[in-house]
Design a protein around this motif. Structure first.
Motif, mmCIF file in Angstrom:
data_model
loop_
_atom_site.group_PDB
_atom_site.id
_atom_site.type_symbol
_atom_site.label_atom_id
_atom_site.label_comp_id
_atom_site.label_asym_id
_atom_site.label_seq_id
_atom_site.Cartn_x
_atom_site.Cartn_y
_atom_site.Cartn_z
ATOM 1 N N TRP A 184 0.828 -1.205 0.000
ATOM 2 C CA TRP A 184 0.000 0.000 0.000
ATOM 3 C C TRP A 184 0.861 1.254 0.000
ATOM 4 C CZ3 TRP A 184 -0.535 3.906 3.731
ATOM 5 C CH2 TRP A 184 -1.631 4.760 3.560
ATOM 6 N N LEU A 185 1.957 1.236 0.787
ATOM 7 C CA LEU A 185 2.865 2.381 0.823
ATOM 8 C C LEU A 185 3.527 2.598 -0.540
ATOM 9 C CD1 LEU A 185 4.185 4.631 2.473
ATOM 10 C CD2 LEU A 185 5.949 2.986 3.172
ATOM 11 N N LEU A 186 3.907 1.510 -1.194
ATOM 12 C CA LEU A 186 4.450 1.630 -2.551
ATOM 13 C C LEU A 186 3.441 2.305 -3.475
ATOM 14 C CD1 LEU A 186 6.205 -1.823 -3.105
ATOM 15 C CD2 LEU A 186 7.311 0.416 -3.218
ATOM 16 N N ASP A 187 2.199 1.882 -3.389
ATOM 17 C CA ASP A 187 1.155 2.488 -4.224
ATOM 18 C C ASP A 187 1.024 3.976 -3.932
ATOM 19 O OD1 ASP A 187 0.571 0.064 -5.437
ATOM 20 O OD2 ASP A 187 -1.092 -0.399 -4.086
ATOM 21 N N ARG A 188 1.112 4.348 -2.678
ATOM 22 C CA ARG A 188 1.010 5.765 -2.302
ATOM 23 C C ARG A 188 2.173 6.570 -2.892
ATOM 24 N NH1 ARG A 188 -2.960 8.672 -0.343
ATOM 25 N NH2 ARG A 188 -1.937 9.501 1.521
ATOM 26 N N ASN A 189 3.363 6.005 -2.866
ATOM 27 C CA ASN A 189 4.526 6.692 -3.419
ATOM 28 C C ASN A 189 4.389 6.950 -4.915
ATOM 29 O OD1 ASN A 189 6.006 6.920 -1.029
ATOM 30 N ND2 ASN A 189 7.016 4.953 -1.302
ATOM 31 N N PHE A 190 3.797 5.998 -5.619
ATOM 32 C CA PHE A 190 3.724 6.073 -7.073
ATOM 33 C C PHE A 190 2.347 6.525 -7.577
ATOM 34 C CE2 PHE A 190 7.341 3.259 -6.337
ATOM 35 C CZ PHE A 190 8.277 3.822 -7.199
ATOM 36 N N GLU A 191 1.543 7.087 -6.676
ATOM 37 C CA GLU A 191 0.219 7.548 -7.048
ATOM 38 C C GLU A 191 0.302 8.706 -8.041
ATOM 39 O OE1 GLU A 191 -3.886 8.910 -4.687
ATOM 40 O OE2 GLU A 191 -2.069 8.339 -3.585
ATOM 41 N N LYS A 192 -0.504 8.667 -9.071
ATOM 42 C CA LYS A 192 -0.485 9.719 -10.083
ATOM 43 C C LYS A 192 -0.973 11.037 -9.478
ATOM 44 C CE LYS A 192 -1.561 10.679 -14.901
ATOM 45 N NZ LYS A 192 -2.222 10.225 -16.148
ATOM 46 N N ASN A 193 -0.295 12.121 -9.882
ATOM 47 C CA ASN A 193 -0.598 13.490 -9.455
ATOM 48 C C ASN A 193 -0.200 13.788 -8.019
ATOM 49 O OD1 ASN A 193 -1.712 14.188 -11.998
ATOM 50 N ND2 ASN A 193 -3.673 13.276 -11.400
ATOM 51 N N LYS A 194 0.461 12.850 -7.351
ATOM 52 C CA LYS A 194 0.931 13.062 -5.990
ATOM 53 C C LYS A 194 2.349 12.506 -5.852
ATOM 54 C CE LYS A 194 -3.772 12.720 -4.145
ATOM 55 N NZ LYS A 194 -4.699 11.940 -3.293
ATOM 56 N N ALA A 195 2.983 12.795 -4.710
ATOM 57 C CA ALA A 195 4.279 12.222 -4.351
ATOM 58 C C ALA A 195 5.318 12.383 -5.469
ATOM 59 C CB ALA A 195 4.087 10.757 -3.940
ATOM 60 N N PHE A 196 5.983 11.275 -5.868
ATOM 61 C CA PHE A 196 7.064 11.369 -6.861
ATOM 62 C C PHE A 196 6.581 12.008 -8.159
ATOM 63 C CE2 PHE A 196 8.497 7.034 -4.995
ATOM 64 C CZ PHE A 196 8.946 7.651 -3.851
ATOM 65 N N TYR A 197 5.437 11.578 -8.611
ATOM 66 C CA TYR A 197 4.878 12.092 -9.870
ATOM 67 C C TYR A 197 4.714 13.609 -9.800
ATOM 68 C CZ TYR A 197 1.706 12.619 -13.859
ATOM 69 O OH TYR A 197 1.127 13.014 -15.043
ATOM 70 N N ILE A 237 12.995 -3.373 -1.580
ATOM 71 C CA ILE A 237 13.935 -2.642 -2.446
ATOM 72 C C ILE A 237 13.724 -3.022 -3.904
ATOM 73 C CG2 ILE A 237 16.387 -2.381 -3.029
ATOM 74 C CD1 ILE A 237 16.882 -2.784 0.082
ATOM 75 N N ASP A 238 13.611 -4.317 -4.165
ATOM 76 C CA ASP A 238 13.411 -4.794 -5.539
ATOM 77 C C ASP A 238 12.101 -4.289 -6.132
ATOM 78 O OD1 ASP A 238 15.808 -6.133 -5.486
ATOM 79 O OD2 ASP A 238 14.917 -8.090 -5.037
ATOM 80 N N ARG A 239 11.017 -4.371 -5.354
ATOM 81 C CA ARG A 239 9.722 -3.915 -5.864
ATOM 82 C C ARG A 239 9.757 -2.409 -6.140
ATOM 83 N NH1 ARG A 239 9.757 -8.501 -5.174
ATOM 84 N NH2 ARG A 239 10.713 -8.210 -7.221
ATOM 85 N N PHE A 240 10.397 -1.687 -5.232
ATOM 86 C CA PHE A 240 10.485 -0.241 -5.437
ATOM 87 C C PHE A 240 11.255 0.069 -6.713
ATOM 88 C CE2 PHE A 240 12.418 3.871 -5.272
ATOM 89 C CZ PHE A 240 11.401 4.686 -4.794
ATOM 90 N N LEU A 241 12.410 -0.559 -6.899
ATOM 91 C CA LEU A 241 13.238 -0.258 -8.062
ATOM 92 C C LEU A 241 12.543 -0.622 -9.365
ATOM 93 C CD1 LEU A 241 16.763 -1.325 -6.746
ATOM 94 C CD2 LEU A 241 15.845 0.990 -7.009
ATOM 95 N N GLU A 242 11.773 -1.699 -9.368
ATOM 96 C CA GLU A 242 11.007 -2.072 -10.562
ATOM 97 C C GLU A 242 10.032 -0.959 -10.937
ATOM 98 O OE1 GLU A 242 9.029 -5.720 -9.728
ATOM 99 O OE2 GLU A 242 10.879 -6.924 -9.704
ATOM 100 N N ARG A 243 9.318 -0.470 -9.948
ATOM 101 C CA ARG A 243 8.304 0.545 -10.213
ATOM 102 C C ARG A 243 8.935 1.899 -10.535
ATOM 103 N NH1 ARG A 243 3.013 -0.185 -6.484
ATOM 104 N NH2 ARG A 243 2.380 1.444 -7.945
ATOM 105 N N TYR A 244 10.043 2.200 -9.886
ATOM 106 C CA TYR A 244 10.711 3.469 -10.150
ATOM 107 C C TYR A 244 11.251 3.513 -11.583
ATOM 108 C CZ TYR A 244 13.727 7.500 -9.649
ATOM 109 O OH TYR A 244 14.325 8.729 -9.826
ATOM 110 N N LYS A 245 11.853 2.432 -12.011
ATOM 111 C CA LYS A 245 12.380 2.370 -13.376
ATOM 112 C C LYS A 245 11.258 2.508 -14.394
ATOM 113 C CE LYS A 245 15.221 -0.470 -16.458
ATOM 114 N NZ LYS A 245 15.998 -1.737 -16.594
ATOM 115 N N ALA A 246 10.144 1.852 -14.142
ATOM 116 C CA ALA A 246 9.009 1.897 -15.076
ATOM 117 C C ALA A 246 8.397 3.293 -15.144
ATOM 118 C CB ALA A 246 7.952 0.880 -14.659
ATOM 119 N N ALA A 247 8.484 4.061 -14.035
ATOM 120 C CA ALA A 247 7.858 5.383 -13.988
ATOM 121 C C ALA A 247 8.581 6.405 -14.857
ATOM 122 C CB ALA A 247 7.789 5.873 -12.543
ATOM 123 N N GLY A 248 9.918 6.293 -14.958
ATOM 124 C CA GLY A 248 10.674 7.167 -15.850
ATOM 125 C C GLY A 248 10.638 8.642 -15.497
#
Length: 363
Positions: free
Chosen positions: A103-116, A176-187
């Motif tokens: 759930w925290l991973l999803d929050r980090n990569f949520e569109k229009n919020k956080a990293f995005y 760490i692995d799940r985060f890096l997968e999603r971070y790379k895909a986000a670009g």
């Protein structure tokens, strides 16, 4: 007997000289000059971290309307989900499970919020500002695999038992692995991932797993960071636990009984231990606050000037989760003056010469 006393005397002199010399020291170096803490994820947080909310952290507009780039580093971290589960021990009754980690991973990569939102906010400001001389850097907290937890969940079909260090390490690597997968895909084109942060602020219950997790992070070409509290267990052995860099919390702002000399002590200790220092404030630093703590924020600014921290030390900034944002919205001239003074120091630190000095810590 006399010879023994002479030897003891010489040893005492040598020890005293060493202590005096080590007390001088130098602040540590890393490639992030000013790292602001972004508490993000939990439903209890006052900020959702949209583009608009990030703006005062990216750009400072002073009282005269002049704009400059501000923080070059952003640390995203979270201690609890706001629904009863914790990502580090002691903040609520129940430990976060794999479900809450996802759930925290999803929050980090949520569109229009956080990293995005951070990435987009930087992109929108580029055409309006002078050319960037630094890359905005990202550091991300790792949830703590809390000792003795039995209900976390599975990795590769195996139930994790956090009474076993190897299972705790496995879970940490999984995140760490799940985060890096999603971070790379986000670009994200305006962010550079520098590494991961250990959310436990002391080493109680986690000392045995820090080195292997740090080694795993370094195997990915990244760094492992830490910000222990004042006199936290293990703070003076941060290198032993294989952190790549650590900042020290003075913990002065929050308690009016703690004298301003604590900040000087923290600066001295950081130099002795090769650490950076943390500046601390929150919305109670606003002039209108009943707490009347603007003077305590001012004390940090003066102490950092006096002790050469602004000139030589990487600095982390705890601002209470929305302090910078509320200061930016204040119409009180006293708040403007105080924040202009702090921002002026941060902006000066973004000169090429300072960043070059800091980057000597690069690997």
């Amino acid at each position: 007997m006399r010879r023994l006393l002479i030897i003891i005397y010489i040893l005492c002199l040598t020890t005293t000289a060493w202590a005096q010399e080590s007390g001088k020291g130098q602040y540590g170096k890393t490639n992030i000059a000013d790292l602001v803490l972004i508490y993000q994820g939990g439903t209890h947080r006052p900020m959702e971290w949209t583009k608009e909310q990030f703006l005062p952290y990216i750009i400072h507009e002073d009282s005269k309307g002049k704009k400059n780039w501000l923080y070059d580093g952003f640390l995203f971290l979270e201690f609890k989900d706001g629904k009863g589960r914790v990502y580090a021990p002691g903040y609520d009754k129940l430990n976060a499970r794999k479900t809450e980690w996802e759930w925290l991973l999803d929050r980090n990569f949520e569109k229009n919020k956080a990293f995005y939102a951070l990435n987009e906010a930087i992109q929108e400001q580029k055409p309006k500002m002078k050319k960037l001389v630094f890359k905005h850097k990202l550091v991300v907290g790792i949830p703590s695999p809390i000792f003795n937890q039995k209900d976390w969940g599975q990795v590769d079909g195996k139930d994790m038992d956090f009474s076993k260090h190897e299972d705790r390490i496995t879970a940490g690597k999984w995140y760490i692995d799940r985060f890096l997968e999603r971070y790379k895909a986000a670009g994200y084109n305006n962010l550079k991932l520098e590494g991961f942060y250990w959310v436990d602020e002391d080493v109680n219950g986690c000392a045995e797993i820090l080195e292997p997790l740090g080694d795993y992070i370094r195997s990915k070409g990244l760094r492992f960071y830490w910000i222990p509290y004042w006199n936290a267990k293990g703070f003076d052995q941060w290198r032993k636990f294989k952190f790549d860099f650590a900042w020290l919390q003075p913990n002065h702002f929050f308690n009016k009984k703690i004298p301003d000399s604590r900040i000087d002590q923290a600066c001295d200790l950081a130099k002795k231990l090769g650490m950076g220092v943390e500046m601390e404030f929150d919305s109670h630093g606003l002039n209108a606050s009943k707490e009347q703590k603007s003077g305590r924020l001012k004390a940090y600014i003066e102490a950092f000037k006096r002790n050469g921290a602004f000139e030589e030390s990487p600095i982390a900034y705890y601002e209470g989760g929305n302090g910078m944002y509320l200061f930016s919205k204040s119409k009180d001239p006293k708040d403007k003056v105080l924040m202009d003074e702090l921002a002026a120091e941060i902006i000066k630190r973004k000169s090429k010469s300072f960043m070059k000095k800091i980057s000597k810590g690069d690997k």
